[in-house]
Design an enzyme around this catalytic site. Structure first.
Site, PDB file in Angstrom:
ATOM      1  N   TYR A  96      -5.723 -21.852 -10.306  1.00  0.00           N
ATOM      2  CA  TYR A  96      -4.629 -21.430  -9.413  1.00  0.00           C
ATOM      3  C   TYR A  96      -3.358 -21.278 -10.238  1.00  0.00           C
ATOM      4  O   TYR A  96      -3.047 -22.153 -11.051  1.00  0.00           O
ATOM      5  CB  TYR A  96      -4.393 -22.474  -8.309  1.00  0.00           C
ATOM      6  CG  TYR A  96      -4.620 -21.892  -6.944  1.00  0.00           C
ATOM      7  CD1 TYR A  96      -3.849 -20.809  -6.513  1.00  0.00           C
ATOM      8  CD2 TYR A  96      -5.608 -22.366  -6.095  1.00  0.00           C
ATOM      9  CE1 TYR A  96      -4.057 -20.235  -5.274  1.00  0.00           C
ATOM     10  CE2 TYR A  96      -5.821 -21.804  -4.854  1.00  0.00           C
ATOM     11  CZ  TYR A  96      -5.044 -20.735  -4.447  1.00  0.00           C
ATOM     12  OH  TYR A  96      -5.253 -20.162  -3.230  1.00  0.00           O
TER      13      TYR A  96
ATOM     14  N   GLU B 195      -0.043 -19.753  -8.933  1.00  0.00           N
ATOM     15  CA  GLU B 195       1.066 -19.137  -8.173  1.00  0.00           C
ATOM     16  C   GLU B 195       2.350 -19.203  -8.988  1.00  0.00           C
ATOM     17  O   GLU B 195       2.688 -20.247  -9.547  1.00  0.00           O
ATOM     18  CB  GLU B 195       1.258 -19.865  -6.842  1.00  0.00           C
ATOM     19  CG  GLU B 195       0.233 -19.429  -5.824  1.00  0.00           C
ATOM     20  CD  GLU B 195       0.337 -20.177  -4.507  1.00  0.00           C
ATOM     21  OE1 GLU B 195       1.381 -20.787  -4.232  1.00  0.00           O
ATOM     22  OE2 GLU B 195      -0.648 -20.154  -3.765  1.00  0.00           O
TER      23      GLU B 195
ATOM     24  N   ASP C 147       2.438   6.981  -7.584  1.00  0.00           N
ATOM     25  CA  ASP C 147       1.157   6.267  -7.500  1.00  0.00           C
ATOM     26  C   ASP C 147       0.196   7.016  -8.421  1.00  0.00           C
ATOM     27  O   ASP C 147      -0.360   8.048  -8.059  1.00  0.00           O
ATOM     28  CB  ASP C 147       0.666   6.269  -6.049  1.00  0.00           C
ATOM     29  CG  ASP C 147      -0.673   5.557  -5.895  1.00  0.00           C
ATOM     30  OD1 ASP C 147      -1.315   5.250  -6.921  1.00  0.00           O
ATOM     31  OD2 ASP C 147      -1.079   5.319  -4.744  1.00  0.00           O
TER      32      ASP C 147
ATOM     33  N   THR D 196      -3.847   1.617  -9.911  1.00  0.00           N
ATOM     34  CA  THR D 196      -5.024   0.765  -9.909  1.00  0.00           C
ATOM     35  C   THR D 196      -5.567   0.827 -11.332  1.00  0.00           C
ATOM     36  O   THR D 196      -5.191   1.700 -12.120  1.00  0.00           O
ATOM     37  CB  THR D 196      -6.099   1.234  -8.912  1.00  0.00           C
ATOM     38  OG1 THR D 196      -6.358   2.614  -9.140  1.00  0.00           O
ATOM     39  CG2 THR D 196      -5.666   1.010  -7.486  1.00  0.00           C
TER      40      THR D 196
ATOM     41  N   LYS E  12     -10.026   3.117 -11.949  1.00  0.00           N
ATOM     42  CA  LYS E  12     -10.449   4.515 -11.806  1.00  0.00           C
ATOM     43  C   LYS E  12     -10.538   5.116 -13.211  1.00  0.00           C
ATOM     44  O   LYS E  12     -11.354   4.679 -14.013  1.00  0.00           O
ATOM     45  CB  LYS E  12      -9.492   5.257 -10.883  1.00  0.00           C
ATOM     46  CG  LYS E  12      -9.475   4.658  -9.471  1.00  0.00           C
ATOM     47  CD  LYS E  12      -8.594   5.422  -8.518  1.00  0.00           C
ATOM     48  CE  LYS E  12      -8.685   4.897  -7.102  1.00  0.00           C
ATOM     49  NZ  LYS E  12      -7.702   3.876  -6.785  1.00  0.00           N
TER      50      LYS E  12
ATOM     51  N   ARG F 190     -11.339  -3.976 -10.793  1.00  0.00           N
ATOM     52  CA  ARG F 190     -10.623  -3.604  -9.559  1.00  0.00           C
ATOM     53  C   ARG F 190      -9.347  -4.445  -9.479  1.00  0.00           C
ATOM     54  O   ARG F 190      -9.399  -5.656  -9.222  1.00  0.00           O
ATOM     55  CB  ARG F 190     -11.493  -3.867  -8.332  1.00  0.00           C
ATOM     56  CG  ARG F 190     -12.870  -3.281  -8.399  1.00  0.00           C
ATOM     57  CD  ARG F 190     -13.564  -3.325  -7.078  1.00  0.00           C
ATOM     58  NE  ARG F 190     -12.985  -2.317  -6.230  1.00  0.00           N
ATOM     59  CZ  ARG F 190     -13.349  -1.039  -6.246  1.00  0.00           C
ATOM     60  NH1 ARG F 190     -14.302  -0.625  -7.045  1.00  0.00           N
ATOM     61  NH2 ARG F 190     -12.765  -0.167  -5.466  1.00  0.00           N
TER      62      ARG F 190
HETATM   63  N1  DSN Z   1     -10.317   4.805  -2.187  1.00  0.00           N
HETATM   64  C1  DSN Z   1      -9.624   5.351  -3.319  1.00  0.00           C
HETATM   65  C2  DSN Z   1     -10.144   6.677  -3.706  1.00  0.00           C
HETATM   66  O1  DSN Z   1     -11.336   6.857  -3.588  1.00  0.00           O
HETATM   67  O2  DSN Z   1      -9.406   7.540  -4.148  1.00  0.00           O
HETATM   68  C3  DSN Z   1      -8.161   5.370  -3.098  1.00  0.00           C
HETATM   69  O3  DSN Z   1      -7.759   4.167  -2.538  1.00  0.00           O
END
Ligand code: DSN
Length: 391
Positions: free
Chosen positions: A46, A48, A196, A222, A225, A231
């Site tokens: 933990y 925080e 984003d 994120t 990707k 993730r």
């Molecule tokens: N779910 C993601 C995507 O497939 O682009 C975006 O949050």
């Protein structure tokens, strides 16, 4: 594993992943090192708070992990620690966007983002998302003819609505975005500019997509990707008198999150280091080459590719073609039966509903990780055409 049921399911999923062609534009295949960090004992801790100022004891090691992730994030995107602040604790993209709005604009203020059906995201102010309920949402669409962003129309809308924040980012827009124009529009309308870059962060890191950092006030990505990590998500904000750094950190904890997932943060650090290599640059180049080839070949076979092609890793394919083809859901099911995994997707101005839209979204990140090249994309286009036309 002692839990045989879960062990069996993990093996089943590994087998499934190996047996299919993965064209989900938001997925990728991480390295064993990323998996090792993710499955490490760091998960027991933990933490925080932030390095050097935690609520719990025993954070000597995770402080170093988090500081390393921060340093690597800044280095990868060529940012100076004096100019940019990065928070590496957000658990994923949607809560990261939510954090930015909560921290930087007033409750009930105005968000302006791209409509989901034009390629935006739920958290860019869609009415079904809390981002479209807590804040007043203005949504812009693509030009119906060119199927790309109409910067003049965007400017007009921004000048009329004067949003608190303009969100520039996409989940199904295949083209390069003019961040400079977005900045000019945001300046003219007195808005913050939030980018984003979740989909194209790996392409920015690889030098094949422009960096939003010279223009944005805040950037979210994120890490799972095109960046090929676990993730997770990162929030970057400009460091200046507006104190966005302090506002974001406070909104993460105590505002919205609890303890950070230090195992994920370690895995992010691993992925950021992997992305900071010549090999990753070649990978990113190949991702785009593959997507361009796949789009061109599908087009040659008579399919309508939104905006006429792609500059990135993703392709939006109109399978419905005003009734001459097949609905996106049927297309996706047919492809899946033949071992090609895609997702159904709305297309700009979609005449069909979101649960059975007119197209599918394709992406080349995962298959490029597997070593696929242009020649494979040519064969893949032929295969997809045959499946979709029932030949
Ligand atoms: N779910 C993601 C995507 O497939 O682009 C975006 O949050």
């Amino acid at each position: 594993m002692k839990d045989k049921q879960i062990e069996k399911l993990i093996k089943e999923e590994e087998k499934r992943q190996k047996s299919v062609i993965n064209l989900i534009a938001s997925e990728n295949i991480v390295s064993d090192d990323v998996l090792k960090a993710l499955g490490s004992k760091l998960t027991n801790k933990y933490a925080e708070g932030y390095p050097g100022r935690r609520y719990y004891g025993g954070n000597q090691v995770v402080d170093k992990v988090e500081n390393l992730a921060i340093a690597r994030a800044l280095k990868l995107f060529k940012l100076k620690a004096t100019e940019w602040h990065v928070n590496v604790q957000p658990l994923s993209g949607s809560p990261a966007n939510f954090t930015v709005y909560s921290a930087l604009i007033p409750m009930g203020g105005k968000i302006m983002g791209m409509k989901l059906s034009s390629g935006g995201h739920l958290t860019h102010g869609h009415p079904a998302s809390m981002t479209g309920k807590i804040w007043k949402s203005i949504q812009f669409e693509l030009n119906g003819e060119t199927e790309v962003i109409d910067y003049e129309a965007l400017k007009k809308l921004a000048m009329t609505e004067k949003p608190d924040i303009i969100v520039c980012g996409f989940t199904a827009y295949p083209r390069i975005v003019d961040f400079k124009k977005f900045r000019e529009i945001a300046d003219a309308s007195g808005s913050l500019l939030h980018v984003d870059m979740s989909h194209f962060a790996g392409l920015v890191a690889g030098g094949v997509y422009p960096s939003p950092f010279p223009y944005a006030d805040s950037v979210v990505t994120t890490t799972h990707k095109s960046l090929r990590g676990p993730r997770h998500a990162l929030i970057f904000v400009k460091k200046d008198a507006r104190e966005f750094d302090k506002k974001i950190d406070k909104m993460i904890i105590p505002g919205l999150f609890g303890g950070p997932h230090e195992n994920s943060i370690a895995a992010v650090a691993v992925a950021l280091k992997e992305a900071d290599t010549p090999a990753f640059k070649s990978y990113a180049k190949q991702v785009v080459k593959n997507a361009k080839t796949l789009a061109k070949e599908l087009q040659k076979l008579g399919w309508h590719i939104i905006s006429g092609g792609t500059d990135s890793h993703l392709i939006l394919m109109d399978t419905w073609m005003e009734g001459k083809g097949l609905p996106g859901k049927e297309a996706s099911t047919k492809l899946e039966k033949a071992g090609i995994i895609v997702n159904m997707n709305t297309i700009p101005g979609d005449p069909r509903g979101p649960m059975d839209p007119s197209g599918v979204r394709l992406g080349t990140c995962a298959e490029t990780t597997r070593g696929k090249k242009e020649i494979d994309m040519v064969k893949l286009a032929v295969k997809m055409d045959k499946i979709l036309r029932g030949k």
